[in-house]
Design a protein around this motif. Sequence first.
Motif, PDB file in Angstrom:
ATOM      1  N   ASP A   1       0.842  -1.205   0.000  1.00  0.00           N
ATOM      2  CA  ASP A   1       0.000   0.000   0.000  1.00  0.00           C
ATOM      3  C   ASP A   1       0.875   1.253   0.000  1.00  0.00           C
ATOM      4  O   ASP A   1       0.599   2.226  -0.701  1.00  0.00           O
ATOM      5  N   LEU A   2       1.953   1.198   0.765  1.00  0.00           N
ATOM      6  CA  LEU A   2       2.894   2.318   0.799  1.00  0.00           C
ATOM      7  C   LEU A   2       3.450   2.577  -0.608  1.00  0.00           C
ATOM      8  O   LEU A   2       3.489   3.714  -1.086  1.00  0.00           O
ATOM      9  N   ALA A   3       3.833   1.487  -1.282  1.00  0.00           N
ATOM     10  CA  ALA A   3       4.364   1.626  -2.638  1.00  0.00           C
ATOM     11  C   ALA A   3       3.294   2.191  -3.575  1.00  0.00           C
ATOM     12  O   ALA A   3       3.571   3.058  -4.409  1.00  0.00           O
ATOM     13  N   ALA A   4       2.074   1.714  -3.407  1.00  0.00           N
ATOM     14  CA  ALA A   4       0.983   2.182  -4.280  1.00  0.00           C
ATOM     15  C   ALA A   4       0.716   3.668  -4.075  1.00  0.00           C
ATOM     16  O   ALA A   4       0.544   4.424  -5.030  1.00  0.00           O
ATOM     17  N   GLN A   5       0.702   4.079  -2.803  1.00  0.00           N
ATOM     18  CA  GLN A   5       0.439   5.492  -2.510  1.00  0.00           C
ATOM     19  C   GLN A   5       1.557   6.381  -3.034  1.00  0.00           C
ATOM     20  O   GLN A   5       1.332   7.502  -3.482  1.00  0.00           O
ATOM     21  N   MET A   6       2.755   5.831  -2.987  1.00  0.00           N
ATOM     22  CA  MET A   6       3.890   6.587  -3.486  1.00  0.00           C
ATOM     23  C   MET A   6       3.780   6.732  -5.001  1.00  0.00           C
ATOM     24  O   MET A   6       3.969   7.811  -5.563  1.00  0.00           O
ATOM     25  N   LEU A   7       3.449   5.648  -5.651  1.00  0.00           N
ATOM     26  CA  LEU A   7       3.320   5.667  -7.113  1.00  0.00           C
ATOM     27  C   LEU A   7       2.220   6.624  -7.545  1.00  0.00           C
ATOM     28  O   LEU A   7       2.334   7.354  -8.538  1.00  0.00           O
ATOM     29  N   ARG A   8       1.158   6.655  -6.775  1.00  0.00           N
ATOM     30  CA  ARG A   8       0.040   7.541  -7.085  1.00  0.00           C
ATOM     31  C   ARG A   8       0.511   9.003  -7.072  1.00  0.00           C
ATOM     32  O   ARG A   8       0.146   9.808  -7.924  1.00  0.00           O
TER      33      ARG A   8
ATOM     34  N   LEU B   1      -3.791   0.543 -12.440  1.00  0.00           N
ATOM     35  CA  LEU B   1      -4.145   1.954 -12.367  1.00  0.00           C
ATOM     36  C   LEU B   1      -5.594   2.102 -12.795  1.00  0.00           C
ATOM     37  O   LEU B   1      -6.036   1.486 -13.754  1.00  0.00           O
ATOM     38  N   SER B   2      -6.331   2.913 -12.064  1.00  0.00           N
ATOM     39  CA  SER B   2      -7.698   3.167 -12.511  1.00  0.00           C
ATOM     40  C   SER B   2      -8.071   4.606 -12.215  1.00  0.00           C
ATOM     41  O   SER B   2      -7.597   5.197 -11.241  1.00  0.00           O
ATOM     42  N   LEU B   3      -8.908   5.138 -13.088  1.00  0.00           N
ATOM     43  CA  LEU B   3      -9.342   6.516 -12.898  1.00  0.00           C
ATOM     44  C   LEU B   3     -10.469   6.527 -11.880  1.00  0.00           C
ATOM     45  O   LEU B   3     -11.466   5.820 -12.032  1.00  0.00           O
ATOM     46  N   ASN B   4     -10.296   7.294 -10.825  1.00  0.00           N
ATOM     47  CA  ASN B   4     -11.366   7.425  -9.838  1.00  0.00           C
ATOM     48  C   ASN B   4     -12.375   8.445 -10.365  1.00  0.00           C
ATOM     49  O   ASN B   4     -12.056   9.621 -10.499  1.00  0.00           O
ATOM     50  N   PRO B   5     -13.602   7.995 -10.705  1.00  0.00           N
ATOM     51  CA  PRO B   5     -14.561   8.911 -11.342  1.00  0.00           C
ATOM     52  C   PRO B   5     -15.027  10.019 -10.397  1.00  0.00           C
ATOM     53  O   PRO B   5     -15.463  11.077 -10.829  1.00  0.00           O
ATOM     54  N   VAL B   6     -14.916   9.795  -9.104  1.00  0.00           N
ATOM     55  CA  VAL B   6     -15.377  10.810  -8.153  1.00  0.00           C
ATOM     56  C   VAL B   6     -14.357  11.949  -8.022  1.00  0.00           C
ATOM     57  O   VAL B   6     -14.685  13.121  -8.142  1.00  0.00           O
ATOM     58  N   THR B   7     -13.100  11.565  -7.796  1.00  0.00           N
ATOM     59  CA  THR B   7     -12.093  12.603  -7.573  1.00  0.00           C
ATOM     60  C   THR B   7     -11.371  12.996  -8.858  1.00  0.00           C
ATOM     61  O   THR B   7     -10.705  14.028  -8.913  1.00  0.00           O
TER      62      THR B   7
ATOM     63  N   SER C   1      -8.875  11.551  -9.958  1.00  0.00           N
ATOM     64  CA  SER C   1      -7.453  11.224  -9.846  1.00  0.00           C
ATOM     65  C   SER C   1      -7.233   9.742 -10.161  1.00  0.00           C
ATOM     66  O   SER C   1      -8.171   8.963 -10.277  1.00  0.00           O
ATOM     67  N   ILE C   2      -5.950   9.399 -10.270  1.00  0.00           N
ATOM     68  CA  ILE C   2      -5.608   8.011 -10.589  1.00  0.00           C
ATOM     69  C   ILE C   2      -5.447   7.221  -9.292  1.00  0.00           C
ATOM     70  O   ILE C   2      -4.744   7.640  -8.377  1.00  0.00           O
ATOM     71  N   ASP C   3      -6.129   6.093  -9.198  1.00  0.00           N
ATOM     72  CA  ASP C   3      -5.907   5.202  -8.060  1.00  0.00           C
ATOM     73  C   ASP C   3      -4.916   4.115  -8.471  1.00  0.00           C
ATOM     74  O   ASP C   3      -4.967   3.633  -9.597  1.00  0.00           O
ATOM     75  N   VAL C   4      -4.071   3.747  -7.543  1.00  0.00           N
ATOM     76  CA  VAL C   4      -3.057   2.741  -7.843  1.00  0.00           C
ATOM     77  C   VAL C   4      -3.159   1.613  -6.833  1.00  0.00           C
ATOM     78  O   VAL C   4      -3.356   1.848  -5.648  1.00  0.00           O
ATOM     79  N   SER C   5      -3.048   0.380  -7.315  1.00  0.00           N
ATOM     80  CA  SER C   5      -2.980  -0.718  -6.349  1.00  0.00           C
ATOM     81  C   SER C   5      -2.155  -1.862  -6.917  1.00  0.00           C
ATOM     82  O   SER C   5      -1.930  -1.951  -8.119  1.00  0.00           O
TER      83      SER C   5
END
Length: 364
Positions: free
Chosen positions: A74-81, A105-111, A113-117
């Motif tokens: 999760d830390l890596a994902a948040q960093m990549l984001r 990677l997915s586009l968050n339709p609400v914000t 922004s790009i979500d990463v996991s």
Amino acid sequence: MKNPFKFGTVVDDPFFINRKNEIEKVASIVSGENHLVLISPRRMGKSSLINKAVSSLGRPVIALDMQLMTSPADLAAQMLRRIYRIFPQARLKQHMKRFRIIPQLSLNPVTGSIDVSFLPGASSLPILEDVLNLAEKLSTEKKKLIIVFDEFQEVRRLDENLLNQLRAIMQHHKMINYLFLGSQESLIREIFQRKKSPFYHFAMVMHLKKIDTGEFSEYLKTGFTGIHAEPGIIAGEILGVTRGHPYYTQQLAFTAWEMAVSGRGQSKNAVDDAVNELVMMHEMDYERIWLSFNSTDRKVLLGLSISEQQPLTTDFMRMWNLNASSTVFSSLKRLMTGGYVIRTDKYELDDPFFSRWIKERREK
Ligand SMILES: Nc1ncnc2c1ncn2[C@@H]1O[C@H](COP(=O)(O)OP(=O)(O)OP(=O)(O)O)[C@@H](O)[C@H]1O
Ligand SMILES: [Mg+2]
């Protein structure tokens, strides 16, 4: 009219005052190849200082609050984001093709922004390595990247190997300055100052203290000018209670200002009334916290609240019927880990309103 005082979140101008030496020191450390660890008790102004110091440098910054991370992946994902937000995407894709574990990677339709996991269960070391090394590659000499880890002592909660892994990766980086913030002094010291720790001497240590009362006084006086008949007296009384602790000073000033404007705080006792208001507001919390302490902890807190004596002196121990200094010492350690007691030039209660509550309850 808007309240000129602010507390709770990161503050910037016009609420941010002083810290000139500290800003300079942070800037000078990160202008070379050094890393920094900034230590202070809770709410002493770490995040505000770092925010102020790095935003004036015009360099890209990635900030991560370790309290909010759930795992190394999760830390890596948040960093990549965050990397994704800062650097142009075309270049990123080239690099990510070479990742050993491909992120989703997915586009968050609400914000928007790009979500990463990363897929759950994926091994964390290659992920962290790929992401941190990507940050190193993207960073340029002209605009060197700064990565800030807030509440870094939480790293241990995520995975016991994470410290080793991070160190192994970070030690090769020349294009990134790492900033570590920590509010649990003993834990953060163990990470950076214990010989066996992988982060031993990895970063320069800086302690953040209270704000100079002279500087604070000017700020308080200005805020109360035109609001209260005696701004200078108000400023002095506020600092008499908080002794320049940034958060509590702002909180008390905010409250006294609100009361003055609403007509409830024009009297000579304006600051006292505001203190009482704050004590009352937190009464239930204080009671719950008090009940959670053992009897030595209570004696130490009582002694610190109602006397000027210091816990490890013979007078103090005699007064509170404490036999062994080792008992008092472990109590102090416990209370400091919990953030109830801080050590400045002496031991004192962190929260001056809690101290007042204890004193009043005792005298009732
Ligand atoms: N330089 C400053 N000038 C005036 N007030 C400040 C300053 N720095 C901090 N404060 C006050 O202290 C509060 C806490 O600051 P900040 O969140 O930066 O501290 P922190 O050490 O990061 O806290 P935490 O331990 O909760 O992460 C701010 O909301 C503000 O009221
Ligand atoms: Mg903070």
